[in-house]
Design a protein around this motif. Structure first.
Motif, PDB file in Angstrom:
ATOM      1  N   UNK A 184     -20.649   5.546 -14.879  1.00  0.00           N
ATOM      2  CA  UNK A 184     -21.447   4.352 -14.738  1.00  0.00           C
ATOM      3  C   UNK A 184     -20.677   3.381 -13.841  1.00  0.00           C
ATOM      4  N   UNK A 185     -21.400   2.412 -13.281  1.00  0.00           N
ATOM      5  CA  UNK A 185     -20.774   1.535 -12.299  1.00  0.00           C
ATOM      6  C   UNK A 185     -20.939   0.086 -12.688  1.00  0.00           C
ATOM      7  N   UNK A 186     -19.900  -0.692 -12.392  1.00  0.00           N
ATOM      8  CA  UNK A 186     -19.902  -2.126 -12.663  1.00  0.00           C
ATOM      9  C   UNK A 186     -19.767  -2.849 -11.321  1.00  0.00           C
ATOM     10  N   UNK A 187     -20.231  -4.080 -11.286  1.00  0.00           N
ATOM     11  CA  UNK A 187     -20.140  -4.878 -10.059  1.00  0.00           C
ATOM     12  C   UNK A 187     -18.682  -5.179  -9.731  1.00  0.00           C
ATOM     13  N   UNK A 188     -18.418  -5.373  -8.448  1.00  0.00           N
ATOM     14  CA  UNK A 188     -17.050  -5.634  -8.010  1.00  0.00           C
ATOM     15  C   UNK A 188     -16.499  -6.932  -8.604  1.00  0.00           C
ATOM     16  N   UNK A 189     -17.403  -7.891  -8.929  1.00  0.00           N
ATOM     17  CA  UNK A 189     -16.938  -9.170  -9.460  1.00  0.00           C
ATOM     18  C   UNK A 189     -16.559  -9.080 -10.912  1.00  0.00           C
TER      19      UNK A 189
ATOM     20  N   UNK B  50     -23.970   8.333  -5.977  1.00  0.00           N
ATOM     21  CA  UNK B  50     -24.534   9.650  -6.275  1.00  0.00           C
ATOM     22  C   UNK B  50     -23.481  10.740  -6.146  1.00  0.00           C
ATOM     23  N   UNK B  51     -22.606  10.621  -5.147  1.00  0.00           N
ATOM     24  CA  UNK B  51     -21.545  11.604  -4.973  1.00  0.00           C
ATOM     25  C   UNK B  51     -20.585  11.590  -6.158  1.00  0.00           C
ATOM     26  N   UNK B  52     -20.214  10.395  -6.619  1.00  0.00           N
ATOM     27  CA  UNK B  52     -19.284  10.288  -7.741  1.00  0.00           C
ATOM     28  C   UNK B  52     -19.916  10.761  -9.044  1.00  0.00           C
ATOM     29  N   UNK B  53     -21.206  10.461  -9.231  1.00  0.00           N
ATOM     30  CA  UNK B  53     -21.907  10.949 -10.428  1.00  0.00           C
ATOM     31  C   UNK B  53     -21.875  12.467 -10.465  1.00  0.00           C
ATOM     32  N   UNK B  54     -22.115  13.090  -9.333  1.00  0.00           N
ATOM     33  CA  UNK B  54     -22.073  14.549  -9.275  1.00  0.00           C
ATOM     34  C   UNK B  54     -20.680  15.094  -9.494  1.00  0.00           C
ATOM     35  N   UNK B  55     -19.672  14.429  -8.924  1.00  0.00           N
ATOM     36  CA  UNK B  55     -18.295  14.910  -9.068  1.00  0.00           C
ATOM     37  C   UNK B  55     -17.835  14.807 -10.519  1.00  0.00           C
ATOM     38  N   UNK B  56     -18.058  13.637 -11.131  1.00  0.00           N
ATOM     39  CA  UNK B  56     -17.665  13.491 -12.536  1.00  0.00           C
ATOM     40  C   UNK B  56     -18.528  14.355 -13.443  1.00  0.00           C
ATOM     41  N   UNK B  57     -19.809  14.515 -13.086  1.00  0.00           N
ATOM     42  CA  UNK B  57     -20.690  15.347 -13.898  1.00  0.00           C
ATOM     43  C   UNK B  57     -20.216  16.785 -13.960  1.00  0.00           C
ATOM     44  N   UNK B  58     -19.613  17.268 -12.868  1.00  0.00           N
ATOM     45  CA  UNK B  58     -19.096  18.644 -12.889  1.00  0.00           C
ATOM     46  C   UNK B  58     -17.938  18.791 -13.873  1.00  0.00           C
TER      47      UNK B  58
ATOM     48  N   UNK C 293     -11.630   5.038 -18.206  1.00  0.00           N
ATOM     49  CA  UNK C 293     -12.070   6.242 -18.919  1.00  0.00           C
ATOM     50  C   UNK C 293     -12.202   5.936 -20.407  1.00  0.00           C
ATOM     51  N   UNK C 294     -13.282   6.403 -21.011  1.00  0.00           N
ATOM     52  CA  UNK C 294     -13.506   6.167 -22.441  1.00  0.00           C
ATOM     53  C   UNK C 294     -12.467   6.920 -23.272  1.00  0.00           C
ATOM     54  N   UNK C 295     -12.347   6.492 -24.523  1.00  0.00           N
ATOM     55  CA  UNK C 295     -11.357   7.105 -25.396  1.00  0.00           C
ATOM     56  C   UNK C 295     -11.585   8.588 -25.616  1.00  0.00           C
ATOM     57  N   UNK C 296     -12.847   8.993 -25.667  1.00  0.00           N
ATOM     58  CA  UNK C 296     -13.139  10.404 -25.892  1.00  0.00           C
ATOM     59  C   UNK C 296     -13.172  11.208 -24.590  1.00  0.00           C
ATOM     60  N   UNK C 297     -12.960  10.523 -23.466  1.00  0.00           N
ATOM     61  CA  UNK C 297     -12.914  11.229 -22.193  1.00  0.00           C
ATOM     62  C   UNK C 297     -14.252  11.748 -21.710  1.00  0.00           C
ATOM     63  N   UNK C 298     -15.342  11.223 -22.238  1.00  0.00           N
ATOM     64  CA  UNK C 298     -16.663  11.714 -21.860  1.00  0.00           C
ATOM     65  C   UNK C 298     -17.421  10.771 -20.926  1.00  0.00           C
ATOM     66  N   UNK C 299     -16.871   9.597 -20.667  1.00  0.00           N
ATOM     67  CA  UNK C 299     -17.531   8.653 -19.762  1.00  0.00           C
ATOM     68  C   UNK C 299     -16.470   7.847 -19.022  1.00  0.00           C
ATOM     69  N   UNK C 300     -16.882   7.318 -17.851  1.00  0.00           N
ATOM     70  CA  UNK C 300     -15.967   6.520 -17.048  1.00  0.00           C
ATOM     71  C   UNK C 300     -16.772   5.405 -16.376  1.00  0.00           C
ATOM     72  N   UNK C 301     -16.145   4.238 -16.336  1.00  0.00           N
ATOM     73  CA  UNK C 301     -16.732   3.107 -15.632  1.00  0.00           C
ATOM     74  C   UNK C 301     -15.989   2.930 -14.310  1.00  0.00           C
TER      75      UNK C 301
END
Length: 208
Positions: free
Chosen positions: A202-207, A188-196, A110-118
């Motif tokens: 945003x998503x990063x590769x598993x590696x 898409x489900x997670x984008x919608x859940x966090x968007x609410x 989670x970002x410092x300002x709480x507005x984004x998450x990876x």
């Protein structure tokens, strides 16, 4: 001797006449047919053995169908003597899911300002095939004389056809884009859940 034979024939004729009269009355609706077949269910009630918690998001389902054409024979022996050829139609589904049970704090940043998450997601996986019994059946089967004799002496085993059908469906699911679709739907489900929650995901590769 003749008298006994006449008595036996009279008894058979009389019994047949009674059956015909009962059948006629049943057809005419005047009498309930006493020879109707009936089914008695003496099965025990189903028992709940255990409950398991799951942490899987089932994000996609693939519908598959395959026709098996399997022939078994013995070399140098005519097929009409010993041999078997089966046409087996199998249809079923394969679920694709993402398992969240292995996620740790490092997978959600989670970002410092709480507005984004990876988010780092695990790769999608496939469930075992689930055959649709209403659409899975033995279409036809040709069998040699010896095979038919064996059928008369023992119950015919079709478990091998079911197992092969499941293997075919599983292989088809692995070659398809089912897991890719599941990962896209999960994101898409997670984008919608966090968007609410007014959080951009945003998503990063598993590696990474």
């Amino acid at each position: 001797m003749r008298t006994a034979l006449k008595v036996a024939l009279s008894a058979v004729a009389g019994g047949l006449a009674i059956v015909l009269v009962i059948a006629a009355l049943s057809v005419g609706g005047l009498l309930t047919n006493p020879f109707q077949s009936r089914t008695t269910d003496r099965s025990q009630p189903a028992l709940l053995k255990s409950i398991q918690n799951i942490s899987q998001y089932h994000a996609a389902v693939g519908n598959f169908e395959v026709v098996l054409d399997i022939e078994k024979d013995i070399r140098w022996v005519p097929d009409f003597v010993v041999g078997e050829r089966s046409l087996f139609v199998a249809a079923g589904t394969v679920n694709a899911y993402v398992d969240f049970s292995g996620l740790s704090e490092d997978d959600l940043t989670l970002s410092g300002d709480g507005q984004s998450v990876k988010v780092r997601l695990p790769e999608a996986q496939l469930d075992e095939p689930n055959l649709d019994q209403d659409r899975t059946y033995l279409f036809s089967q040709e069998r040699g004389v010896v095979n038919r004799v064996n059928d008369a002496l023992s119950a015919r085993d079709q478990s091998g056809l079911y197992e092969l059908a499941e293997d075919k469906l599983e292989a088809a699911a692995k070659k398809s884009e089912l897991t890719k679709r599941a990962e896209e739907n999960t994101k898409a489900m997670l984008v919608g859940m966090f968007g609410s929650l007014d959080i951009e995901a945003t998503f990063v590769d598993a590696e990474e």
